[in-house]
Every structure is written in structure tokens, then in C-alpha cells.
Design a protein around this motif. Sequence first.
Motif, PDB file in Angstrom:
ATOM      1  N   PRO A   6       0.842  -1.193   0.000  1.00  0.00           N
ATOM      2  CA  PRO A   6       0.000   0.000   0.000  1.00  0.00           C
ATOM      3  C   PRO A   6       0.875   1.240   0.000  1.00  0.00           C
ATOM      4  O   PRO A   6       1.882   1.285   0.705  1.00  0.00           O
ATOM      5  CB  PRO A   6      -0.775  -0.112   1.312  1.00  0.00           C
ATOM      6  CG  PRO A   6      -0.689  -1.546   1.700  1.00  0.00           C
ATOM      7  CD  PRO A   6       0.618  -2.037   1.178  1.00  0.00           C
ATOM      8  N   GLN A   7       0.520   2.212  -0.828  1.00  0.00           N
ATOM      9  CA  GLN A   7       1.378   3.388  -0.902  1.00  0.00           C
ATOM     10  C   GLN A   7       1.167   4.304   0.283  1.00  0.00           C
ATOM     11  O   GLN A   7       0.101   4.370   0.868  1.00  0.00           O
ATOM     12  CB  GLN A   7       1.176   4.121  -2.220  1.00  0.00           C
ATOM     13  CG  GLN A   7      -0.212   4.648  -2.457  1.00  0.00           C
ATOM     14  CD  GLN A   7      -0.370   5.196  -3.871  1.00  0.00           C
ATOM     15  OE1 GLN A   7       0.331   4.794  -4.795  1.00  0.00           O
ATOM     16  NE2 GLN A   7      -1.277   6.124  -4.035  1.00  0.00           N
ATOM     17  N   SER A   8       2.235   4.998   0.623  1.00  0.00           N
ATOM     18  CA  SER A   8       2.183   5.902   1.752  1.00  0.00           C
ATOM     19  C   SER A   8       3.219   6.982   1.533  1.00  0.00           C
ATOM     20  O   SER A   8       4.294   6.724   0.986  1.00  0.00           O
ATOM     21  CB  SER A   8       2.465   5.109   3.032  1.00  0.00           C
ATOM     22  OG  SER A   8       3.123   5.918   3.962  1.00  0.00           O
ATOM     23  N   ASP A   9       2.866   8.172   1.952  1.00  0.00           N
ATOM     24  CA  ASP A   9       3.758   9.299   1.724  1.00  0.00           C
ATOM     25  C   ASP A   9       4.690   9.516   2.919  1.00  0.00           C
ATOM     26  O   ASP A   9       5.068  10.632   3.226  1.00  0.00           O
ATOM     27  CB  ASP A   9       2.909  10.552   1.456  1.00  0.00           C
ATOM     28  CG  ASP A   9       3.659  11.555   0.595  1.00  0.00           C
ATOM     29  OD1 ASP A   9       4.784  11.226   0.170  1.00  0.00           O
ATOM     30  OD2 ASP A   9       3.125  12.655   0.367  1.00  0.00           O
ATOM     31  N   ALA A  10       5.031   8.424   3.599  1.00  0.00           N
ATOM     32  CA  ALA A  10       5.850   8.533   4.809  1.00  0.00           C
ATOM     33  C   ALA A  10       7.296   8.921   4.480  1.00  0.00           C
ATOM     34  O   ALA A  10       7.800   8.595   3.407  1.00  0.00           O
ATOM     35  CB  ALA A  10       5.842   7.195   5.541  1.00  0.00           C
ATOM     36  N   ALA A  11       7.938   9.580   5.418  1.00  0.00           N
ATOM     37  CA  ALA A  11       9.346   9.924   5.243  1.00  0.00           C
ATOM     38  C   ALA A  11      10.179   8.650   5.339  1.00  0.00           C
ATOM     39  O   ALA A  11       9.841   7.751   6.110  1.00  0.00           O
ATOM     40  CB  ALA A  11       9.775  10.905   6.326  1.00  0.00           C
TER      41      ALA A  11
END
Length: 149
Positions: free
Chosen positions: A129-134
Motif C-alpha cells: 500500500p502506498q504511503s507518503d511517509a518519510a
Amino acid sequence: MKNPVLKKTLSRWVASMAFVVSSLVWAANGVDLNQSPEVSSASEGSIHIPKEQEKMALNYVNQPPMIPHSVEGYQITTNTNRCLQCHGVENYRTTGAPRVSPTHFMDATGKVLGEVAPNRYFCLQCHVPQSDAAPIIENTFTPSKGFGK
Ligand code: HEC
Ligand code: HEC
């Protein structure tokens, strides 16, 4: 009916039979597209899940695309594969999900099989699942030419 207790018991029984029957219909059909909370029937005969996120750009050729929707509760076992219930060749036209590509039918020796190859069965080994986490660890990776944002 005079006996209220019996009446109550009977109506419970009827309700539970209705449940059993609908479960059997589901089992025979093999696919329950209403199981997933995000599924909504937009119009008769077509079932789409609403877009949750924009797709993230790929970073290199042959990157497994990231998953733009939640996968919470989606089961993949030897008997059932929730992902294929939407992405499989039998179902993608009614679910509107992108179809698994032909590469997913090729086994480790290059032979093309009639169903998704065992080495592609556990989707989450490659697709996440995509995530915009650092990034957890800083890195200097840059996407291949023409890829990325
Ligand atoms: C209820 C139906 C449904 C289920 C179940 C489902 N998906 Fe999807 N999936 C979709 C739809 C619809 C899209 C397209 C979303 C969009 O374009 O915004 C999608 C998009 C994707 C994409 C992006 C494909 C691309 O070309 O960018 C991947 C990868 C993916 N899903 C993987 C999975 C995996 C792995 C599972 C199981 C853990 C799964 N999906 C379960 C409906 C589903
Ligand atoms: C071994 C890694 C791997 C596994 C396991 C895997 N995939 Fe993929 N998937 C890829 C790669 C790499 C691509 C992009 C290139 C391609 O199509 O082969 C891809 C592409 C896709 C696409 C986009 C197809 C398109 O035409 O754009 C979908 C949808 C997808 N996979 C769904 C699934 C589902 C559902 C499963 C589980 C049944 C799964 N994948 C298992 C590696 C994998």
C-alpha cells in the motif's frame, strides 16, 4: 400462533435459515463483492470502489505498482485470495480493478499457466500500500530517467 415463545423461536429460526441460504449463495458464487466496506454499487451491473488516492509514480521499469487503496482485512490464503476477487481475469470487468498482467501467469521456468502462478499468488510480497511517509533511513535513491514525479 398462540405460543409467543414458540413464535419467537420460529422467527429466529427463519431468520437464521435466511442467513445460511445467503451464505450458501455466496459460497456457490465464490465472490462476495459486498464483503468489502469500500465497495459500493454505483449502477446496476457495475461495482467500483471509489478512488482513495492518486497513483504514485513508478521509479523504474518493472516496479510492482504500489496499491492506491487500503488492504485492511484482505485475506490471502490457499483457499481464498481477496485481491484476485477484484483483480483476477474473471472479475476485473465488473469490479473496475486493473487486471493482473500476463506476467503473473508465468511460472519460475517461464511456462505460462492457466491461473496466477504460485510465485505471484501472495500479492503483498511485491505490492505494498502506498504511503507518503518519510524514509526511515536517509538514502540517495533517485528514480530512473523519465520516472518519478
Ligand atoms: C474491492 C476490489 C479490490 C480489491 C479486493 C483489491 N483491489 Fe486493488 N485495486 C482496485 C481498484 C478499483 C483499483 C484501481 C484504483 C484506481 O485506479 O484508483 C486497484 C488498484 C490496485 C493497484 C494499482 C495498479 C496499477 O496499475 O497502478 C494494485 C497494485 C492493487 N490494486 C493491488 C491489490 C492487492 C495486492 C490487493 C489485495 C491485498 C487488492 N489490490 C485488492 C480494486 C481492488
Ligand atoms: C513477484 C512479485 C509480484 C507478485 C507476487 C505480484 N505482482 Fe503484480 N506486479 C508485479 C510487477 C513487477 C508488475 C509490473 C510489471 C508487470 O506487469 O509484470 C506488476 C503489475 C501488477 C498490476 C498492474 C498490471 C498492469 O497492467 O498495469 C496489477 C493490477 C497487479 N500486479 C496485481 C497483482 C495481484 C493482485 C497479485 C497477487 C495475486 C500480484 N500482483 C502479485 C510484481 C508482482
